[in-house]
Design an enzyme around this catalytic site. Structure first.
Site, PDB file in Angstrom:
ATOM      1  N   HIS A 198       0.849  -1.209   0.032  1.00 61.29           N
ATOM      2  CA  HIS A 198       0.056  -0.067  -0.027  1.00 61.29           C
ATOM      3  C   HIS A 198       0.911   1.333   0.065  1.00 61.29           C
ATOM      4  CE1 HIS A 198       1.127   0.140   4.191  1.00 61.29           C
ATOM      5  NE2 HIS A 198       0.782   1.178   4.211  1.00 61.29           N
TER       6      HIS A 198
HETATM    7  N1  UDP Z   1      -3.272  -5.257   9.090  1.00 64.98           N
HETATM    8  C1  UDP Z   1      -4.418  -5.701   9.311  1.00 64.98           C
HETATM    9  N2  UDP Z   1      -5.138  -5.770   8.228  1.00 64.98           N
HETATM   10  C2  UDP Z   1      -5.039  -5.857   6.778  1.00 64.98           C
HETATM   11  C3  UDP Z   1      -3.528  -5.583   6.632  1.00 64.98           C
HETATM   12  C4  UDP Z   1      -2.738  -5.036   7.977  1.00 64.98           C
HETATM   13  O1  UDP Z   1      -5.002  -5.479  10.564  1.00 64.98           O
HETATM   14  O2  UDP Z   1      -5.658  -6.189   5.938  1.00 64.98           O
HETATM   15  C5  UDP Z   1      -2.324  -4.844  10.334  1.00 64.98           C
HETATM   16  C6  UDP Z   1      -1.151  -5.650  10.309  1.00 64.98           C
HETATM   17  O3  UDP Z   1      -1.136  -6.710  11.304  1.00 64.98           O
HETATM   18  C7  UDP Z   1      -0.098  -4.487  11.068  1.00 64.98           C
HETATM   19  C8  UDP Z   1      -0.491  -3.491  10.612  1.00 64.98           C
HETATM   20  O4  UDP Z   1      -1.932  -3.537  10.099  1.00 64.98           O
HETATM   21  O5  UDP Z   1      -0.264  -4.625  12.458  1.00 64.98           O
HETATM   22  C9  UDP Z   1       0.457  -2.735   9.519  1.00 64.98           C
HETATM   23  O6  UDP Z   1      -0.335  -1.506   9.168  1.00 64.98           O
HETATM   24  P1  UDP Z   1       0.084  -1.049   7.744  1.00 64.98           P
HETATM   25  O7  UDP Z   1       0.617  -1.858   6.849  1.00 64.98           O
HETATM   26  O8  UDP Z   1      -0.840  -0.163   7.282  1.00 64.98           O
HETATM   27  O9  UDP Z   1       1.366   0.240   8.177  1.00 64.98           O
HETATM   28  P2  UDP Z   1       2.707   0.314   8.371  1.00 64.98           P
HETATM   29  O10 UDP Z   1       3.119  -0.832   9.453  1.00 64.98           O
HETATM   30  O11 UDP Z   1       3.587  -0.144   7.068  1.00 64.98           O
HETATM   31  O12 UDP Z   1       3.133   1.411   8.953  1.00 64.98           O
END
Ligand code: UDP
Length: 353
Positions: A198
């Protein structure tokens, strides 16, 4: 202050111990506002409802940050808290930290010191600036402490561990025991790859988006893809969605428990997410990262994570590797939130956050 999906998870770890010791005014900037990325997390993680909801989502990074800065500055003037607690690396993090620093209110930053050293990532800019605005820097690992000391940050650095580990320790066993999400996706444990993508750097440029699609469709194993709304919109605009739907199992964005059920039982994970790289490590699931840098460098050094950018051959080679024998405790013991709250009490000395 919270605003998006990973921040709800981080705040879920802290809310309990924080409220036992301080008064908390939970502010949701509205950076993520749809039910799939926002409300479901508050429900599933049994978090208190935000006290203030600002509905400031949408727009470019600069527009969004400036809107948040104005609204948060006003809120901080009205509420006059003793300290402001910000999480991670989003626009909400930077706006909260800057508004607080300008109002001369002490700032504590959870997940301080993470660096990908890639300034093309909006998150990297948010991380660096937030750390330099913070009075208390709550670092998840020694590597993070090292980064902060090298940059000579002005605030106090404390290594507390990673608060997402706290949440995973409690909820991953429950999620893993639930066969429902695998049944709904029509997959069996250990026989699929779980993919997420994403980041702006992965999906906003049409050429890179094409490479992502070629990569996901160029693997020999079944791919399950819970699709972030941003990615869905970019695939639709590029006319690629039907191809992806035909070649992978596309799901809507999932709640934490359903996502964790799929993650903990996957054969391997492919992702451009920071949090997911770390959660794969915690679950002992090999990870292939669809970027050429990571802030979670320890997962790469330990052999559990391989950076392949969007190179399909590199991804195939990474997926063919066997998992390392060792998996040391890199990000704490699941008690990071308690340590963070103790440090907040000690350094900020406040009652109201
Ligand atoms: N996550 C979720 N559902 C999804 C995809 C990711 O609950 O369909 C959770 C995942 O377990 C993690 C978090 O969202 O804890 C990660 O968020 P994201 O990828 O949006 O952000 P980043 O960590 O890259 O900042």
């Amino acid at each position: 202050m919270i605003g998006n999906r990973p921040q709800f998870i981080k705040a879920a770890a802290l809310c309990g111990p924080l409220r036992a010791a301080h008064d908390e005014l939970l502010v949701h900037t509205g950076q993520h506002y749809d039910d799939e990325l926002s409300a479901i997390f508050l429900r599933e993680l049994e978090m208190p409802r935000p006290d203030v909801e600002l509905h400031l989502g949408g727009g470019s990074n600069s527009e969004q940050t400036s809107r948040m800065l104005g609204a948060l500055g006003e809120l901080l003037r009205d509420e006059g808290p003793d300290g402001v607690l910000v999480y991670g690396d989003t626009n909400s993090t930077l706006a909260g930290a800057l508004a607080a620093a300008q109002a001369q209110i002490p700032v504590a930053h959870v997940e301080a010191g993470m660096r990908s050293f890639d300034r093309a990532m909006p998150e990297e800019i948010n991380r660096v600036l937030t750390d330099h605005l913070s009075d208390l820097l709550l670092a998840p690992s020694q590597v993070a402490v090292h980064n902060l000391l090298r940059e000579s940050v002005a605030g106090t650095v404390e290594v507390v561990g990673d608060v997402m580990v706290d949440v995973a320790r409690v909820l991953a066993p429950r999620a893993r025991a639930d066969a429902g999400p695998l049944q709904q996706a029509g997959v069996s444990a250990g026989q699929y790859l779980l993919a997420t993508a994403h980041r702006a750097g992965t999906v906003d440029d049409p050429q890179r988006l094409h490479r992502l699609v070629d990569l996901l469709l160029g693997l020999d194993e079944r791919v399950v893809l819970p699709l972030h709304p941003r990615t869905r919109a970019r695939l639709e605009a590029a006319g690629l969605l039907a191809r992806v739907e035909a070649g992978t199992t596309v799901l809507p964005p999932l709640g934490y428990l359903a996502f964790t059920a799929l993650l903990t039982r996957a054969r391997a994970v492919l992702t451009d997410s920071g949090g997911v790289q770390k959660e794969a490590y915690l679950a002992g699931v090999p990870c292939v990262t669809l970027r050429d840098t990571t802030e979670w460098v320890e997962t790469v050094q330990s052999g559990w994570n391989v950076l392949v950018d969007l190179d399909v051959e590199a991804a195939r080679a990474a997926l063919a590797r066997s998992a390392p024998a060792e998996r040391p405790e890199l990000y704490g013991d699941g008690h990071a939130a308690e340590r963070a709250v103790a440090a907040i009490g000690e350094h900020l000395g406040s009652r109201a956050i």
